[in-house]
Design a protein around this motif. Structure first.
Motif, short mmCIF file in Angstrom:
data_model
loop_
_atom_site.label_atom_id
_atom_site.label_comp_id
_atom_site.label_asym_id
_atom_site.label_seq_id
_atom_site.Cartn_x
_atom_site.Cartn_y
_atom_site.Cartn_z
N MET A 63 1.05 -1.37 -0.18
CA MET A 63 0.03 -0.29 0.19
C MET A 63 0.36 1.16 0.24
O MET A 63 1.80 0.71 0.75
N PRO A 64 0.51 1.96 -0.77
CA PRO A 64 1.45 3.14 -1.33
C PRO A 64 1.58 4.54 -0.10
O PRO A 64 0.58 4.51 0.96
N THR A 65 2.47 5.30 0.49
CA THR A 65 2.56 6.04 1.97
C THR A 65 1.26 7.03 1.30
O THR A 65 1.62 7.08 -0.01
N GLY A 66 0.92 7.57 2.55
CA GLY A 66 0.23 8.42 2.42
C GLY A 66 -1.49 8.51 1.82
O GLY A 66 -2.75 8.85 1.26
N VAL A 67 -1.66 7.02 1.54
CA VAL A 67 -3.03 6.53 1.23
C VAL A 67 -4.47 6.83 2.99
O VAL A 67 -4.05 7.01 4.07
N GLY A 68 -5.35 7.25 2.63
CA GLY A 68 -6.43 7.90 3.25
C GLY A 68 -7.57 7.09 2.63
O GLY A 68 -8.13 6.51 2.05
N ALA A 69 -8.35 7.30 3.82
CA ALA A 69 -10.25 7.06 3.38
C ALA A 69 -11.22 7.75 3.84
O ALA A 69 -11.30 8.90 5.12
N VAL A 70 -12.07 8.02 3.10
CA VAL A 70 -13.07 8.54 3.41
C VAL A 70 -14.46 7.96 3.93
O VAL A 70 -14.83 6.80 3.75
N VAL A 71 -15.05 8.57 5.00
CA VAL A 71 -16.19 7.24 6.01
C VAL A 71 -17.19 7.51 5.45
O VAL A 71 -17.80 9.05 6.60
N ASP A 72 -18.07 6.91 5.48
CA ASP A 72 -19.62 7.74 5.53
C ASP A 72 -20.05 7.43 6.93
O ASP A 72 -20.70 6.06 7.12
N VAL A 73 -19.98 8.22 7.73
CA VAL A 73 -20.24 8.47 9.21
C VAL A 73 -22.09 7.58 9.02
O VAL A 73 -21.87 6.90 10.48
N SER A 74 -22.90 8.47 9.17
CA SER A 74 -23.74 7.46 8.78
C SER A 74 -24.42 6.81 8.45
O SER A 74 -24.54 5.71 9.33
N ASP B 72 -24.37 10.41 22.56
CA ASP B 72 -22.88 9.86 20.90
C ASP B 72 -22.95 11.63 20.38
O ASP B 72 -22.29 11.99 20.26
N ARG B 73 -24.53 12.22 21.10
CA ARG B 73 -24.34 13.86 20.54
C ARG B 73 -23.34 14.74 21.14
O ARG B 73 -22.67 15.28 19.97
N GLN B 74 -22.45 14.30 22.66
CA GLN B 74 -21.44 14.84 23.30
C GLN B 74 -20.26 14.89 22.41
O GLN B 74 -19.71 15.80 21.32
N ALA B 75 -20.82 13.23 22.06
CA ALA B 75 -19.20 12.93 21.78
C ALA B 75 -18.72 12.67 20.16
O ALA B 75 -17.44 13.33 19.48
N LEU B 76 -20.36 13.21 19.41
CA LEU B 76 -20.68 13.58 18.25
C LEU B 76 -19.70 15.25 17.62
O LEU B 76 -18.55 15.88 16.64
N ARG C 64 -15.36 19.46 16.17
CA ARG C 64 -14.70 20.92 17.51
C ARG C 64 -13.46 20.25 16.31
O ARG C 64 -12.11 21.18 16.22
N SER C 65 -12.81 19.12 16.98
CA SER C 65 -11.28 18.79 16.14
C SER C 65 -10.81 19.11 15.02
O SER C 65 -10.12 18.58 14.74
N GLY C 66 -11.88 19.29 14.56
CA GLY C 66 -11.32 18.65 13.13
C GLY C 66 -12.13 17.36 11.56
O GLY C 66 -11.88 17.43 10.50
N GLU C 67 -12.10 16.74 12.14
CA GLU C 67 -11.83 14.83 12.05
C GLU C 67 -12.93 14.86 11.51
O GLU C 67 -13.29 14.10 10.39
N LEU C 68 -14.49 15.42 11.86
CA LEU C 68 -15.94 15.14 11.38
C LEU C 68 -16.17 16.66 10.55
O LEU C 68 -16.12 17.53 11.15
N ARG C 69 -17.32 16.78 9.19
CA ARG C 69 -17.48 17.44 8.65
C ARG C 69 -19.24 17.00 8.97
O ARG C 69 -19.58 15.94 8.31
N PHE C 70 -20.72 17.64 9.12
CA PHE C 70 -21.20 17.47 8.73
C PHE C 70 -21.77 17.97 6.93
O PHE C 70 -21.35 19.18 6.70
#
Length: 367
Positions: free
Chosen positions: A1-12, A66-70, A75-81
């Motif tokens: 697997m090449p360096t820099g591989v990433g993923a986008v997660v369908d959270v819902s 769970d809403r509070q954790a979300l 806020r951390s920038g990991e998740l976008r809506f």
């Protein structure tokens, strides 16, 4: 697997998955997201980046905890809506060359994102095996045109026309023909006797034209129907969709027709070669059979002919009547292609066509 591989997660999609603990329980849990994140880092490296994308509706569906954790993830920038997550996560994955982690098949977005079928290996789903989550190919594969169309139609039913067939008054709307009498309306001009298109329902509950937005007149009962799609036979670009109900017939040709479609109407933006279509070229009908509604086609003595593409191409004889299935394709004068799609609206007794909601079945990942 090449360096820099990433993923986008369908959270819902992950949070609602009944194939992650607690199994078969269809309510959203943020703990399921943690299982998938752990599986990703275990398989692709602790520092392999993840971008989380969720539908706005997830905020309301989760528990207070769970809403509070979300909110913390946001806020951390990991998740976008996003109002609808699928287009956003697909664009991110396409532009970055990343994986998509989702159990969705994205059938309604195949035409907008052809790379989905070009790179099926970039779509990962999950399995719960031996007390742990494991990522592997989600099962993306090429889909026939009629399957993609049905997915688009089901999406339009849910979001576009405000019609809910579980509501008796809405279901009755789909059992009737409608007429638009508004001067200057394109659809009223094309179909003055009764619309071949479906109506919409405004927020006040009034039945309105999808073209001009004006109130419609009822024009008699309507039976079960199927949707037909017209496209450029050479380029494949669609220029019209219309339903036909059981017991009805529609003519296709050039010029004014008693109950049909003028393929040369500028409002339709037909293909350039449409002039090869005869004035009265083809008759389409829908008839009730012991196995349910079935479509039939009759060539009306056209000059440049009608070719039926099934296992191979075959020109119809003038007046020949043939059954027409979803896997078939009719080509009129080498200019206009006709195919059968799904049903845009489902009656109250019917369920969504299998697989249109993106739910994935069980599968085994290959090593």
């Amino acid at each position: 697997m090449p360096t820099g591989v990433g993923a986008v997660v369908d959270v819902s999609n992950v949070c609602w998955s009944g194939r992650l603990p607690p199994l078969s329980r269809h309510f959203p849990l943020l703990a399921r997201l943690e299982l998938v994140r752990d599986a990703w880092h275990r398989q692709y490296g602790a520092h392999a980046p993840l971008v989380l994308v969720a539908d706005n509706s997830l905020r309301r569906a989760l528990s207070a905890e769970d809403r509070q954790a979300l909110r913390g993830l946001e806020r951390s920038g990991e998740l976008r809506f996003a109002p609808t997550a699928d287009p956003v996560l697909l664009e991110l994955a396409r532009d970055r060359g990343w994986f998509v982690i989702s159990d969705d098949r994205f059938r309604d977005l195949r035409r907008q994102h052809p790379w989905i079928e070009e790179f099926p290996g970039r779509f990962l789903g999950w399995e719960w095996q031996g007390g742990t989550a494991r990522l592997g190919p989600s099962g993306i594969r090429p889909e026939p045109d009629h399957v993609v169309s049905r997915a688009l139609e089901y999406k339009e039913l849910k979001h576009g026309q405000h019609i809910d067939t579980r509501v008796p008054a809405h279901d009755q709307v789909l059992r009737s023909h409608w007429r638009c009498t508004t001067r200057g309306c394109v659809k009223a001009f094309l179909w003055p006797d009764r619309l071949l298109d479906w109506p919409s329902i405004d927020r006040g509950g009034q039945v309105v034209c999808t073209c001009c937005g004006c109130p419609l007149e009822e024009a008699g009962p309507r039976g079960a129907g199927r949707l037909f799609v017209l496209s450029d036979a050479a380029g494949g670009a669609e220029f019209l969709r219309f339903p036909i109900s059981v017991g009805s017939a529609v003519q296709l040709g050039r010029g004014d027709l008693s109950h049909g479609i003028n393929l040369t109407a500028s409002e339709l933006r037909p293909p350039r070669e449409v002039r090869r279509v005869s004035r009265r070229h083809l008759m389409l009908s829908l008839e009730e059979t012991p196995n349910g509604p079935r479509a039939f086609a009759v060539d009306l003595g056209s000059g440049n002919g009608t070719v039926l593409h099934r296992s191979s191409g075959r020109r119809l004889e003038p007046g020949e009547r043939v059954p027409f299935a979803e896997s078939d394709r009719l080509v009129l004068g080498a200019a206009v292609a006709v195919r059968l799609s799904g049903r845009l609206h489902l009656s109250a007794e019917e369920q969504a066509p299998p697989g249109l909601d993106g739910a994935g079945g069980s599968r085994t990942f290959l090593d």
